[in-house]
Design a protein around this motif. Structure first.
Motif, mmCIF file in Angstrom:
data_model
loop_
_atom_site.group_PDB
_atom_site.id
_atom_site.type_symbol
_atom_site.label_atom_id
_atom_site.label_comp_id
_atom_site.label_asym_id
_atom_site.label_seq_id
_atom_site.Cartn_x
_atom_site.Cartn_y
_atom_site.Cartn_z
ATOM 1 N N LEU A 110 39.210 35.624 71.360
ATOM 2 C CA LEU A 110 38.068 36.055 70.556
ATOM 3 C C LEU A 110 37.437 34.837 69.895
ATOM 4 O O LEU A 110 38.097 34.076 69.193
ATOM 5 N N ASN A 111 36.152 34.632 70.172
ATOM 6 C CA ASN A 111 35.409 33.544 69.537
ATOM 7 C C ASN A 111 34.644 34.101 68.346
ATOM 8 O O ASN A 111 33.836 35.025 68.495
ATOM 9 N N HIS A 112 34.902 33.545 67.165
ATOM 10 C CA HIS A 112 34.308 34.065 65.945
ATOM 11 C C HIS A 112 33.709 32.931 65.126
ATOM 12 O O HIS A 112 34.382 31.939 64.832
ATOM 13 N N ASN A 113 32.431 33.107 64.791
ATOM 14 C CA ASN A 113 31.749 32.177 63.898
ATOM 15 C C ASN A 113 31.427 32.927 62.616
ATOM 16 O O ASN A 113 30.497 33.741 62.569
ATOM 17 N N ALA A 114 32.211 32.673 61.566
ATOM 18 C CA ALA A 114 32.057 33.418 60.315
ATOM 19 C C ALA A 114 30.739 33.115 59.623
ATOM 20 O O ALA A 114 30.196 33.968 58.905
ATOM 21 N N GLU A 115 30.192 31.917 59.830
ATOM 22 C CA GLU A 115 28.952 31.544 59.142
ATOM 23 C C GLU A 115 27.745 32.282 59.698
ATOM 24 O O GLU A 115 26.824 32.636 58.965
ATOM 25 N N TYR A 162 30.487 37.212 67.100
ATOM 26 C CA TYR A 162 31.755 37.455 67.795
ATOM 27 C C TYR A 162 31.471 37.440 69.299
ATOM 28 O O TYR A 162 30.457 37.990 69.754
ATOM 29 N N GLY A 163 32.372 36.834 70.057
ATOM 30 C CA GLY A 163 32.173 36.771 71.499
ATOM 31 C C GLY A 163 33.484 36.781 72.263
ATOM 32 O O GLY A 163 34.489 36.226 71.810
ATOM 33 N N VAL A 164 33.466 37.430 73.427
ATOM 34 C CA VAL A 164 34.622 37.436 74.328
ATOM 35 C C VAL A 164 34.114 37.346 75.768
ATOM 36 O O VAL A 164 33.009 37.788 76.069
ATOM 37 N N VAL A 165 34.930 36.781 76.617
ATOM 38 C CA VAL A 165 34.642 36.743 78.051
ATOM 39 C C VAL A 165 35.484 37.823 78.714
ATOM 40 O O VAL A 165 36.703 37.880 78.516
ATOM 41 N N ILE A 166 34.840 38.688 79.495
ATOM 42 C CA ILE A 166 35.538 39.831 80.084
ATOM 43 C C ILE A 166 35.360 39.841 81.603
ATOM 44 O O ILE A 166 34.355 39.349 82.126
ATOM 45 N N PRO A 167 36.308 40.410 82.336
ATOM 46 C CA PRO A 167 36.155 40.549 83.788
ATOM 47 C C PRO A 167 35.230 41.713 84.129
ATOM 48 O O PRO A 167 35.210 42.724 83.423
ATOM 49 N N VAL A 168 34.467 41.560 85.205
ATOM 50 C CA VAL A 168 33.549 42.608 85.641
ATOM 51 C C VAL A 168 33.790 42.898 87.123
ATOM 52 O O VAL A 168 34.418 42.116 87.830
ATOM 53 N N ILE A 169 33.283 44.021 87.572
ATOM 54 C CA ILE A 169 33.386 44.402 88.981
ATOM 55 C C ILE A 169 32.221 43.778 89.742
ATOM 56 O O ILE A 169 31.061 43.947 89.363
#
Length: 283
Positions: A266-271, A275-282
């Motif tokens: 989980l990539n989080h920039n509090a300032e 929020y960001g995540v890399v997810i698998p796709v079909i």
């Protein structure tokens, strides 16, 4: 006498050739043609020419026929088993979908019956998460026959519509949500955490006593085939904007758990409240 011998040898050769052609060559050619056209599920029929062929060739033809019959029977059994499995899977998903709708309705009844604002907000918060999971299950059930996964765009847009309504009910103020989503399909075990993350962060944004916008983006990653980047960002999610530190910590733990379920970080920039995540796709 030599001419007679030559003629006898020639006649014997001709007779031998015709016998070999009738008993060996023609049956083998016919059998080869029949085997060449074989496809799983088809039952091979012994060619008529093999009936008068040598015993070994006739037995070989019959063996191919028996083998194709067994394969065809196994194919039919597998098709029936697959149909039964598909029917059971649809039944399970149908019951899960109905149960989630029942739970959501029960929560709604309790929310309407309570007179305490804090309790009402808690019920709405729970209902937002249940509704998000119900949306995923409903879309998965609708697209189960095509077996192409869950449409991320349809799921996110439906969740967003529900969140807007819920925010309006709780705060008498609309939550402005902007969605950018590619035409992406997700496996069910990916779509559910994505929906829950969306509901979790939207709930945190709704709980802030101020107006703002939530931006949701799900885009293919050019440098990573088969991957997409999910971004949720809002000024309401900045560390300086969050009123309850306890709520923020709880949300962070939930999001970290969902990221682990997706086998990503989980990539989080509090300032910036991003929020960001890399997810698998079909693909």
């Amino acid at each position: 006498m030599p001419l007679f011998s030559i003629a006898a040898v020639a006649l014997a050769a001709i007779i031998g050739w015709h016998i070999a052609r009738r008993l060996l060559v023609r049956p083998l050619v016919a059998l080869r043609r029949e085997v060449a056209t074989y496809r799983p599920g088809k039952i091979l029929s012994p060619p008529a020419t093999t009936m008068s062929a040598a015993q070994e060739i006739a037995e070989l033809s019959e063996a191919f026929h028996a083998l194709s019959r067994d394969v065809a029977r196994h194919e039919q059994e597998m098709q029936r088993a697959l149909a039964d499995q598909t029917r059971l899977t649809r039944e399970v998903h149908h019951r899960v979908k109905n149960n989630l709708q029942i739970i959501s309705s029960l929560i709604s009844l309790h929310w309407r019956a309570t007179e305490d604002p804090g309790t009402a907000s808690a019920y709405l918060s729970i209902q937002r998460r249940v509704d998000a999971l119900a949306v995923v299950q409903r879309n998965h059930y609708a697209e189960l026959e095509e077996q192409k996964g869950v449409s991320a765009r349809a799921v996110i847009n439906e969740i967003v519509a529900s969140l807007r309504t819920s925010a309006q009910i709780q705060n008498a103020r609309a939550l402005d949500i902007n969605v950018e989503c590619d035409d992406i399909c997700l496996h069910l075990d990916v779509a559910a955490p994505v929906a829950f993350m969306t509901a979790e962060l939207a709930d945190l944004a709704i709980s802030q006593d101020m107006a703002g916008m939530l931006h949701i983006s799900l885009k293919f990653m050019d440098d990573q085939p088969g991957k997409a980047c999910l971004i949720l960002e809002s000024p309401l999610l900045r560390a300086s904007s969050i009123a309850s530190l306890r709520s923020a910590e709880l949300c962070a733990r939930v999001l970290e758990g969902l990221a682990r379920q997706l086998r990503t970080s989980l990539n989080h920039n509090a300032e910036t409240g991003r929020y960001g995540v890399v997810i698998p796709v079909i693909v």
